[in-house]
Design a protein around this motif. Structure first.
Motif, PDB file in Angstrom:
ATOM      1  N   GLY A 248      -2.148   3.527  -0.450  1.00 63.03           N
ATOM      2  CA  GLY A 248      -1.474   4.393   0.521  1.00 63.03           C
ATOM      3  C   GLY A 248      -1.475   5.863   0.167  1.00 63.03           C
TER       4      GLY A 248
ATOM      5  N   GLY B 259     -10.248   4.757  -1.275  1.00 65.14           N
ATOM      6  CA  GLY B 259      -9.207   5.007  -0.283  1.00 65.14           C
ATOM      7  C   GLY B 259      -9.626   4.581   1.113  1.00 65.14           C
TER       8      GLY B 259
ATOM      9  N   LYS C  57      -8.234   0.703   2.219  1.00 65.20           N
ATOM     10  CA  LYS C  57      -7.138   1.440   2.861  1.00 65.20           C
ATOM     11  C   LYS C  57      -5.918   0.564   3.137  1.00 65.20           C
TER      12      LYS C  57
ATOM     13  N   GLN D  91      -2.072   7.049   5.503  1.00 67.77           N
ATOM     14  CA  GLN D  91      -2.406   7.411   4.130  1.00 67.77           C
ATOM     15  C   GLN D  91      -2.053   8.875   3.858  1.00 67.77           C
TER      16      GLN D  91
ATOM     17  N   LYS E 104       0.818  -1.216   0.000  1.00 71.50           N
ATOM     18  CA  LYS E 104       0.000   0.000   0.000  1.00 71.50           C
ATOM     19  C   LYS E 104       0.847   1.260   0.000  1.00 71.50           C
TER      20      LYS E 104
END
Length: 344
Positions: A237, A229, A233, A266, A210
């Motif tokens: 990333g 997103g 998740k 993130q 990610k």
């Protein structure tokens, strides 16, 4: 046919195209082509002797150089096309993969991947909906400080775009009650994450975690990116959210993001202009469209912070007088890529 033969054939073909282009231009200048558009050009050129003399060389620059540039850079950067099956639609979708320069030379190197929605608008202006693309190839070539990456353009469904990019049924609009739109976003998201991404990771040398996977979208493409997103998740990333149009399903999105746990690792780039909104939007909503887009960006920013995404991991840009189009998004794409790739 060998590579040398193909190269020779290509050279002969381009020389022939160049000759035909110049010959056609000269016939227009001399008034020998009598279709309506050519006659208009002849009348215009006949009143401008200086431009008339330069036109023979200009026609090559204007019409052939972009084509030659495209062919050269498709070859050097490696733009590869795939058609992947979509089970839920029993159809295929074009996926194009832009490989970094010299991808085939260093066979030990793996690369981060950026997935971009509205693939028709990603690479070339001549196929973009607005006539202006994201200019991804230009962005990469003109910003050598960016880390090398693989860019995957996923075509939209054209007339079915709004349904695929909207996870929930649209209920907050001016549409008549008997018209249903939206609601297939989850199926499309599943196609991207369970078909496209595994295919890319299997057939290309990617960094599949990610932290090295980003997704970028604009308008409705921003909606589906913001949704994915959250939904994925653990696999995405970085997000590039341009001109978020969550006003179309604001209640559903607000409820969704409020009850889900966000990823504090993130990175999210958010961009909006102060002159957003177009005629299509006005068919779906009354009120101040410009303010609606700004509010979407600001609300999303606040929702991320409330969900414990660190403020240093979010970049919010509001650009004065910028509109809802690829020209604005392309202008700031390098900044987005630079922000998302800081840890690459």
């Amino acid at each position: 046919m060998t590579k040398n033969n193909l190269d020779f054939f290509g050279e002969v073909l381009m020389n022939r195209v160049r000759y035909e282009a110049i010959d056609g231009c000269e016939r227009i200048i001399d008034g020998k082509i009598r279709d309506e558009e050519s006659v208009k050009d002849y009348i215009t050129l006949s009143t401008k002797e200086k431009e008339k003399k330069l036109t023979r060389s200009k026609i090559v620059d204007i019409t052939l150089n972009p084509l030659l540039w495209t062919l050269e850079h498709e070859k050097s950067l490696g733009l590869v096309t795939h058609q992947l099956h979509m089970t839920y639609k029993n159809d295929k979708r074009r996926i194009r993969v832009l490989l970094p320069e010299n991808y085939d030379k260093d066979l030990t190197k793996n690369y981060p991947v950026v997935y971009m929605h509205d693939g028709q608008n990603v690479f070339y202006c001549n196929e973009a909906y607005s006539g202006y693309s994201w200019k991804v190839i230009h962005a990469i070539k003109l910003n050598p400080d960016l880390p090398k990456m693989i860019v995957v353009g996923i075509d939209n469904a054209e007339h079915d775009r709004i349904n695929e990019y909207t996870p929930w049924k649209i209920t907050e609009s001016t549409l008549p009650e008997d018209i249903e739109l939206g609601g297939r976003g989850e199926e499309f998201a599943e196609f991207v994450m369970k078909v496209v991404k595994p295919f890319i990771d299997k057939h290309y040398r990617t960094k599949s975690d990610k932290y090295h996977t980003a997704m970028i979208g604009s308008s409705l493409g921003g909606n589906i990116s913001a949704y994915m997103g959250i939904r994925y998740k653990d696999k995405i990333g970085g997000l590039g959210i341009f001109s978020l149009a969550n006003w179309i399903t604001s209640k559903a999105f607000n409820s969704y993001i409020a009850r889900e746990e966000l990823d504090p690792e993130q990175r999210v780039y958010i961009q909006v202009g102060t002159q957003e909104g177009d005629d299509t939007d006005r068919q779906l909503m009354y009120g101040n469209m410009k303010q609606a887009y700004i509010d979407c960006a600001l609300n999303y920013y606040k929702q991320l912070i409330k969900g414990f995404v660190p403020i240093d991991s979010i970049r919010l840009n509001i650009y004065v007088d910028e509109e809802h189009d690829e020209k604005a998004w392309a202008k700031h794409l390098p900044e987005c890529l630079r922000f998302l790739s800081e840890e690459w």
